[in-house]
Enzyme design. Sequence first.
Site, PDB file in Angstrom:
ATOM      1  N   ARG A  51      -7.359  -5.304 -21.581  1.00  0.00           N
ATOM      2  CA  ARG A  51      -8.635  -5.984 -21.829  1.00  0.00           C
ATOM      3  C   ARG A  51      -9.479  -6.079 -20.568  1.00  0.00           C
ATOM      4  NH1 ARG A  51      -7.710 -10.037 -26.825  1.00  0.00           N
ATOM      5  NH2 ARG A  51      -5.680  -9.249 -27.383  1.00  0.00           N
ATOM      6  N   GLU A  55      -1.831  -7.431 -21.590  1.00  0.00           N
ATOM      7  CA  GLU A  55      -3.144  -7.830 -22.124  1.00  0.00           C
ATOM      8  C   GLU A  55      -4.206  -7.789 -21.029  1.00  0.00           C
ATOM      9  OE1 GLU A  55      -3.768  -8.193 -25.189  1.00  0.00           O
ATOM     10  OE2 GLU A  55      -1.864  -8.712 -26.159  1.00  0.00           O
ATOM     11  N   GLU A  98      -8.098  -1.781 -36.146  1.00  0.00           N
ATOM     12  CA  GLU A  98      -7.454  -0.467 -36.294  1.00  0.00           C
ATOM     13  C   GLU A  98      -8.038   0.364 -37.435  1.00  0.00           C
ATOM     14  OE1 GLU A  98      -5.731  -3.327 -35.923  1.00  0.00           O
ATOM     15  OE2 GLU A  98      -5.058  -3.025 -33.851  1.00  0.00           O
ATOM     16  N   ASP A 136       3.364   0.317 -30.948  1.00  0.00           N
ATOM     17  CA  ASP A 136       2.201   1.116 -31.316  1.00  0.00           C
ATOM     18  C   ASP A 136       1.509   1.922 -30.226  1.00  0.00           C
ATOM     19  OD1 ASP A 136       1.393  -1.285 -30.220  1.00  0.00           O
ATOM     20  OD2 ASP A 136       0.253  -1.965 -31.938  1.00  0.00           O
TER      21      ASP A 136
END
Length: 521
Positions: free
Chosen positions: A156, A152, A420, A289
Amino acid sequence: MSSSARVLWKIAVLVSVGFAHSTLYEGSCSSARSGEDWSGETSLPVGGEQFGSERDETPRFNLGTGPESRRAFVREATLHAWRGYAEKAWGTDELQPLSGRGKNNFGGVGATIVDSISTLYIMGFKDEFNEAKSWVESELNFDGVGEVIVFETVIRILGGLLSAYHLSGEEVFLHKAEDLGRRLQKSFATKTGFPFPRCDLNSTSCGFHRDYGRHVLLAEIGSIQLEFRALSFHSNDQSAAALREHAERVIEMLKEMGPKENKGLIPYLLDINSGRFSNGYITLGSPSDSYFEYLLKTWIQGGRQEDMFRDMFLEVMDGIFAFMRVYVGDGITILQELAGNSQPRKKMDHFTCYLPGVVTLGLELASLEERKTWMSFAENVTSTCFGMYRWSPCGLAAEHIEVDEDDFLYFSGGYMLRPEVTEALFYMWRSTHEPKYREWGWEIFESIERWCRTDLAFTVLVETNSEDPAQGDSMPSFFIAETLKYLYLLFSDDDRLSLNNWVFNTEGHPLLITPGLIKTE
Ligand SMILES: *[C@@H]1O[C@H](CO)[C@@H](O)[C@H](O)[C@H]1NC(C)=O
Ligand SMILES: *[C@@H]1O[C@H](CO)[C@@H](O)[C@H](O)[C@H]1NC(C)=O
């Protein structure tokens, strides 16, 4: 099937309620990027993308329904979200819009500030961009930050800083990114070189996820490459070069170790010590993903020269067509999950809706016959993903969709302000220019305005199967970073962040395509 899931409609009914599924793609692909010669391309310099130039005015409904008007509404929503955060939660990671407090769920790195910078720049919010920049300059100090989730933090924070640098050319963002990179280097000190999931930024200690023991997840080791590569390109730091090598080595390992029976599709859990796969569960959704996404994007980032990434991506496409597509009704495509030795599950996450964007982005790699199939597949998945919104009583999608043996469709989970689907619509618009994609995006935006807007900002919904859904108390940083950015770009011209120059990381941060990234021996 989770107990909270509820039957909504039988598929047949569902399709007949006026959900116009897309027609098979018959276009000439004129807008697709195939046939262009990439070799001589010179890329945009750092700081070469101009600051957004929209006028600051309050949108009014009499502005009409053109893209300029819609951009103005999306901008206004962004400013509303930003101001709520700035007023009540400044410097914390995320705003809780109902209680009006901030929370530090990413270690206290001002996640919403850093994650919003690229969006503020693109939308032309000069004052807000400067506020964020000053905060990064004088307040963002990793010395006081304890344990963070490595993945993360990379997508980010590192991605946000590097994107801010690529867009604006302001050195302060690069220097902070270098500092962060140095602190993350220790994450790779494992037997396999797969990074630890968690590390302290202010000490030498790293550790594991609480839920997975000594195992790591595919997405978290397989989608950190764009960021570390971008860092290494601009930094003379030894650690930056090492980070890049570590990140690329992970992909080489996955290529060597990955089971081949499902082509490029590999399971999501790996042993950090042996490097072996720890289960057989294959999904295109969470927690795999963005690995699939980064194979293609890493290849694009380096100027389309590194064959390993391209070949691995093409294997994934073969795997998807061979194993993952399930039709459950006319116009609906569900991508199933392969649950090891047991029955496949016709279950799809909202997460999985990143896929159409990746397929259209990779279209240049498809042969002439494949191109129609790829495009039709991307259209079908996009329709289904948008259906998750339109079929819901409040117009906003649940976290998961699942179909049982009797073709009943279940939804579960609330609406998390996730990006998404607006991302898919952005890519579909860029590659087809079919007006329906803009209409769908607008429909989603109107539902967000209606159900998620609060006095302070925007918030998630804890349920979607309701005509009066209950709100939760959270505004994830990806709402500004991605959901609103992709909506804004959906209503912008193609040269605003041209896909010839930019590749978006999995947090929606545009990074420059950098052919010079490739080492020449
Ligand atoms: C690291 O940061 C945490 C707060 O996140 C703090 O409790 C701890 O004392 C810090 N450690 C050092 C060595 O600065
Ligand atoms: C897309 O959906 C249509 C209609 O259901 C179907 O005929 C077509 O084969 C699908 N395309 C792909 C590539 O799955």
